[in-house]
Design an enzyme around this catalytic site. Sequence first.
Site, PDB file in Angstrom:
ATOM      1  N   GLN A 291      14.620 -29.148 -15.861  1.00  0.00           N
ATOM      2  CA  GLN A 291      15.649 -28.208 -16.812  1.00  0.00           C
ATOM      3  C   GLN A 291      16.466 -28.461 -16.221  1.00  0.00           C
ATOM      4  O   GLN A 291      17.017 -28.324 -15.219  1.00  0.00           O
ATOM      5  CB  GLN A 291      14.373 -27.450 -16.842  1.00  0.00           C
ATOM      6  CG  GLN A 291      16.349 -26.041 -18.019  1.00  0.00           C
ATOM      7  CD  GLN A 291      14.998 -24.446 -17.935  1.00  0.00           C
ATOM      8  OE1 GLN A 291      14.063 -24.675 -17.834  1.00  0.00           O
ATOM      9  NE2 GLN A 291      15.901 -23.890 -17.570  1.00  0.00           N
TER      10      GLN A 291
ATOM     11  N   SER B 174      21.999 -24.292 -15.943  1.00  0.00           N
ATOM     12  CA  SER B 174      22.750 -23.781 -15.046  1.00  0.00           C
ATOM     13  C   SER B 174      23.437 -25.055 -14.695  1.00  0.00           C
ATOM     14  O   SER B 174      23.269 -26.198 -13.897  1.00  0.00           O
ATOM     15  CB  SER B 174      22.041 -23.512 -13.830  1.00  0.00           C
ATOM     16  OG  SER B 174      21.052 -22.672 -13.913  1.00  0.00           O
TER      17      SER B 174
ATOM     18  N   GLU C 260      10.279 -19.074 -20.233  1.00  0.00           N
ATOM     19  CA  GLU C 260      10.462 -19.895 -19.040  1.00  0.00           C
ATOM     20  C   GLU C 260      10.062 -18.298 -18.743  1.00  0.00           C
ATOM     21  O   GLU C 260       9.344 -17.968 -17.539  1.00  0.00           O
ATOM     22  CB  GLU C 260      11.751 -20.376 -18.205  1.00  0.00           C
ATOM     23  CG  GLU C 260      11.316 -19.769 -16.644  1.00  0.00           C
ATOM     24  CD  GLU C 260      12.714 -20.496 -16.766  1.00  0.00           C
ATOM     25  OE1 GLU C 260      13.620 -20.173 -17.780  1.00  0.00           O
ATOM     26  OE2 GLU C 260      13.505 -20.451 -15.547  1.00  0.00           O
TER      27      GLU C 260
END
Lengths: 402, 402, 381, 381
Positions: free
Chosen positions: A118, A121, A236
């Site tokens: 993923q 961020s 998540e």
Amino acid sequence: MGNDATTAEREQVDAQIEALFASHPPADTPEKEFWGAQFDHGLAWVQHPEGFGGLGVSPRWQAEVDQRINEAGGSTRNRYMNVLGIGMGAGTIMAHGSEEHQQRFLRPMFAMEEIWCQLFSEPGAGSDLAALATTAKQEGDTWIVNGQKVWTTLGHLAKWGLLVTRTDPDVPKHAGLTYFIVDMEERGVDVRPLYQITGEAEFNEVYFTDTPIPDDMRLGEVGGGWSVAMTTLMNERVAIGGNASPRGTGAIAGAVEAWQKMHGEDGDAGLRDQLLSHWVEAEAMRLTAVRAKEAAVKGTPGPEGSTAKLQWADLNKAITSFTIDLLGPEGMTYPGGYEFTRPEQTANRDAGPHKSFLRARANSIEGGTSEVMKNILGERVLGLPGEPRVDKNIPWREVPRS
Amino acid sequence: MGNDATTAEREQVDAQIEALFASHPPADTPEKEFWGAQFDHGLAWVQHPEGFGGLGVSPRWQAEVDQRINEAGGSTRNRYMNVLGIGMGAGTIMAHGSEEHQQRFLRPMFAMEEIWCQLFSEPGAGSDLAALATTAKQEGDTWIVNGQKVWTTLGHLAKWGLLVTRTDPDVPKHAGLTYFIVDMEERGVDVRPLYQITGEAEFNEVYFTDTPIPDDMRLGEVGGGWSVAMTTLMNERVAIGGNASPRGTGAIAGAVEAWQKMHGEDGDAGLRDQLLSHWVEAEAMRLTAVRAKEAAVKGTPGPEGSTAKLQWADLNKAITSFTIDLLGPEGMTYPGGYEFTRPEQTANRDAGPHKSFLRARANSIEGGTSEVMKNILGERVLGLPGEPRVDKNIPWREVPRS
Amino acid sequence: MSALTAPAPIQPFVLTDEQKALTEMVRDLLGDAASSERVREVMLEHGGFDQALYDQLVQYGLAGLTISEEHGGAGASFTELSIVFEELGRRLAPVPMLSTSVLGTTAIQVGATSEQQAAWLPGVADGSSRFALAHLDPAGRLDADPGVRAMASGDGFTLDGTAGYVIDGASATHLLVAATTDDGLAIFHLDAEAAGIERRAIDVLDLTRPMATVTFSGVEVAADAKLGGNASAALHAALTAGVVMLACEQVGGIQEVLSRTTAYARERVQFGRAIGSFQAVKHKLAETLVASESARSAAYHAARMLAAHEIEELRIAAPLAKSYCSDVYEKASADAIQLHGGIAFTWEHDAHLFFKRAKASKLLFGSPKHHRALLADVLEL
Amino acid sequence: MSALTAPAPIQPFVLTDEQKALTEMVRDLLGDAASSERVREVMLEHGGFDQALYDQLVQYGLAGLTISEEHGGAGASFTELSIVFEELGRRLAPVPMLSTSVLGTTAIQVGATSEQQAAWLPGVADGSSRFALAHLDPAGRLDADPGVRAMASGDGFTLDGTAGYVIDGASATHLLVAATTDDGLAIFHLDAEAAGIERRAIDVLDLTRPMATVTFSGVEVAADAKLGGNASAALHAALTAGVVMLACEQVGGIQEVLSRTTAYARERVQFGRAIGSFQAVKHKLAETLVASESARSAAYHAARMLAAHEIEELRIAAPLAKSYCSDVYEKASADAIQLHGGIAFTWEHDAHLFFKRAKASKLLFGSPKHHRALLADVLEL
């Protein structure tokens, strides 16, 4: 859900389990082959439609499926070894992907033939994910990506990445994002280990330099990346907090073990009461997960997932820290020392109390900080108003950043 | 402060104490007469200039003066029986009043000839004091006041009130306030008891209906009431939190007493550790008060006063609640029952554990909520930025209120 | 006790001008010499002992600060040493001050004869001797006998056994070993390289405070290696001083994590605002500020009582300081990680160094709960 | 045990349609009949017993909900009764349900003979009998013998002594008195007006749950007033049911203070914004939300185990529910006062009623710490 429907679903699930076990005995089938067959029998994500790894039934049957597999000697470790894919990516692809995406990605994902990561961020976009600065610029049918992502679990092993980029800096920040599936073996993708306070590098930094992505690897609309990302994050948070594992497992098991080792005979009543307070909260949280699972009737998790994530993070931190205290002088040690290693799977499940203690520090940060979780619960569950926003209605370009 | 200056101040203070005791033996002089003489000798507020109840020396000598008076059999109970005046009003009058005000009010205040109250909070203006809606309209040399105040300690006994009013609703809220001294015996002043969760009415509601105040009873400029009010509040917060009483006094004494009564022999180790945790924090806080007193060199308290107020409030709540737990089944009782009475002084100093427990609930609300205290500490001591304000630059009239 | 610096009068909380100058001096010194880069290098590559920095501290007279002038020290009090420890705590400076200048020095000052003091203390002041106190059993239990036994042997003694959790045990030049003899507790002064001694570094949580397990196998020592005074009193005094100086060190750490986190909260922007403008961040920092002030008061109070030899008051002040400062440091350093967010979970960021120091120092010399129990006994609760 | 409703199968957490209808029914009933004004009138002027409301509960079959149909009850399980208690807790309804329908009824169901049950239970169902259980000594100690002693006397017994903290003791029509006899513990069923009984209301913190001290001076009872079964088992069963229903009541209270405070935070404006937009307020409420969900899970679980007669699991589930719900309620109700600000400190506002209920119910039937100790024993920790 009425009783008839429940009975019908149970029979359907049971029939598939029996068929799967008959054709692929769990204890004797190679793992990847078994998981592939499990997918084909609709037992990968039971709530998915038939043909997509599911049976179109309530997701609450999944726990029973997995339990039966484990009891029969099979493995369900793909769920955490490819957690970014199976736990979060699959739901996103089902909700926002094309049928081609679904057909192409889900089965190899579940069978662990392709690992997923993923890429959300960034150094300047943590809690404020929508502030992200990695750009994707369209050139014909291709997007060219530049920027840096952090906290990429499994990045060094992954074939595919779930990537959110900024495609339009001139609109308010939530509106200028687009979501892609990126091939991690593509050119310009540089994955570097990110060492953490345990000494391990469970995460990575990922740098993109002119990395091309075909437009058909886009999930959702151009500029519609935020809502796709939200689907991933909701999945998540549920994946992080909401598992109804057996009584006494998890962090509390470590505390009980430390208690029995250090204090079993003449344990101080104050420490015992603290231990029991943690035990009680862990058990109440576990019962809540059981209750939530029973109540679940649809597949897409809502903000309630934040409840479990928040509670679990704070409790896990508290219990692992208390466990170190129970160890007394041994709590001042770090057995084995800090080795700068790069583990091959996400959470090291038997890390021992010291590493668990340090690793837990991230629980209230990763997957959404506890502060963000509380905002979500306050606003989206309790209906409290948001704060005055200084970053919502101006172009992303003009929002102050650090 | 150098040693010479310190020595000189000590000698000055000592000389005045001796002179006061010689002319007015503390044990044998009627209280009000003694307090008047104490004022005349500059020992009321030692940091005030001479002639205004002080000697112009460091305020840290005050504790010693009061201790000497108590040791000599005199009383200093005027300090808490007229706390709104002596503790908060005097500093405000010194900072913002005219010399006429200072000459007129300080001595009768200190001698307890005139009781004072504070008229700040309103039903719609609690934490957000600057939102207050009580109006004062100028008519010649007189202001006409209308509105409602709440939480007025001693309102039913007071001769004078410290009053903040809105004199201009068309400017931003902080800019439209004016501060007055109001005669509580004036017409249109209606004081009603406000019963609280203990069953007592320690506070009052005060209604003003066309109450006139002469303009020469104004403190500070028209529209300058906010900064005058801040002076009062800073004094209040110091008065609430910052007393360096002897070790083991205050709420912790109640907990120790309950412990010894209920658990002295076979006390549970967990409860003992909790008791000691409270004891430790209370003692550390007390030492901080001692340290602050030693460090004090000037008379006007700053935002540091909020530290003591915040810590004291939370600790007092925690300890009084823990004390009830220590009492076990007796904690379910309320000895004497709820009597709807109106006590004649502010805090009932020997209220017993049950009433203290209930009374403490207000500690983190009165004189500034703990939330407001944390904002002050964060912004004014740590230098963190304020929140986006939606109420600052628009006329008070237009700010949303409830 | 002759060489213990004479009791200072109980000092007020407000620092004197000389003490303020000392603060500045130490802060300047450590600012350069104990940078994050240097501390990391020392902890990873030099076993947590910064010889260069320690040499500087010796040069400035800080290692022998509480040693009398006749023994080459500065003749200052624990009030001054508390200032040094606060600054050491701010920088996590990896130097053997706690082991040498507090535990070892105090044990000798209280428990050794005049001759022994004259022989052993000047080495501390001039930097040639670095002590480690070996007084715990291998499991580090506070209430157990030492792990070492000393048998009379000829004119001297033979030491056998194992001591655990010896601070700076691997780098010390000399060991002060608490051992059980037929006549009760004794303390021996040994060359750390003596035959029969094996020193093994412990894998520690806090790499900036190394510890070792020290094994004694038939180690022969002369009779005059045994401290001539009251061993129990010496050990008690050393550990009391250790507890108090540790609390002062913790205050430095608390102050540092508060300052750094506050600075970060002023600068880090999320949602278009500095994160310090959010109440969730601001209020946590305000709570730490309040707690830090009380921690400072408790530690200062204990240091001043130590300086003034107020033994009775120390029975309250020392466990008060240790328990309170430990708890505050643990929470403040944990909050610092949370408020920094992900960056503080990386090895490169310093937040984990403070967090580990906080946790390990909380457990050193007994947990907060242990010290509250001591306090309960003194208060008869 | 014949009249105990048969064990229900372990029910899932999700309510059935019938149970949802029951929730609605009770909520509607209490919405009118247990308004704040009415509760305050009852607690101040009627000794905390709302006869009118209780009559309504009886009419709806709620007082005898777990009593078998042969004795005039509804024959439902504790799962249904838990729903009623949650609603009672939301309104602080001052009715003797805990004393009569839980403690008294269960004690008789488990400890009385068939004849006694047939004689005593129908009165509960039809409202003519209201029980109070007198089982504690005057100090309310959980681990002490009852405060009452029963001596054999002719064909019957003579009771002497004092029982403390008797819930609804002053308003009950009948007392179930645990007493020590020469043959051990016994429970007696007495007319509350019998000669020699003096009932004195205790000044209670929580006026919505009255208690009394009951003194027995030579009270003569017939032999058949003594419950014929196992008194210890009856008392244990009654108190286990009491603990669990109390936890459900607490869940109702938690839910109510959360709802009311959330509503206030949405409406109350300070600084030009609803206060619920401030993180200091929002995050506290979010924490309460999380805790309330876990409290609900713990209480529901225990109620379902009670309904299913899962005795072994109840040894865990009951203390779990009582300790956790008590702590959550205390904190939630205290936070409710803080978040409401000054208004919640006034007598007129309801916040203090919940706060007092929370504190008193935390201490009722043993503190959270007591229940955690029970749990530790079961878990062998």
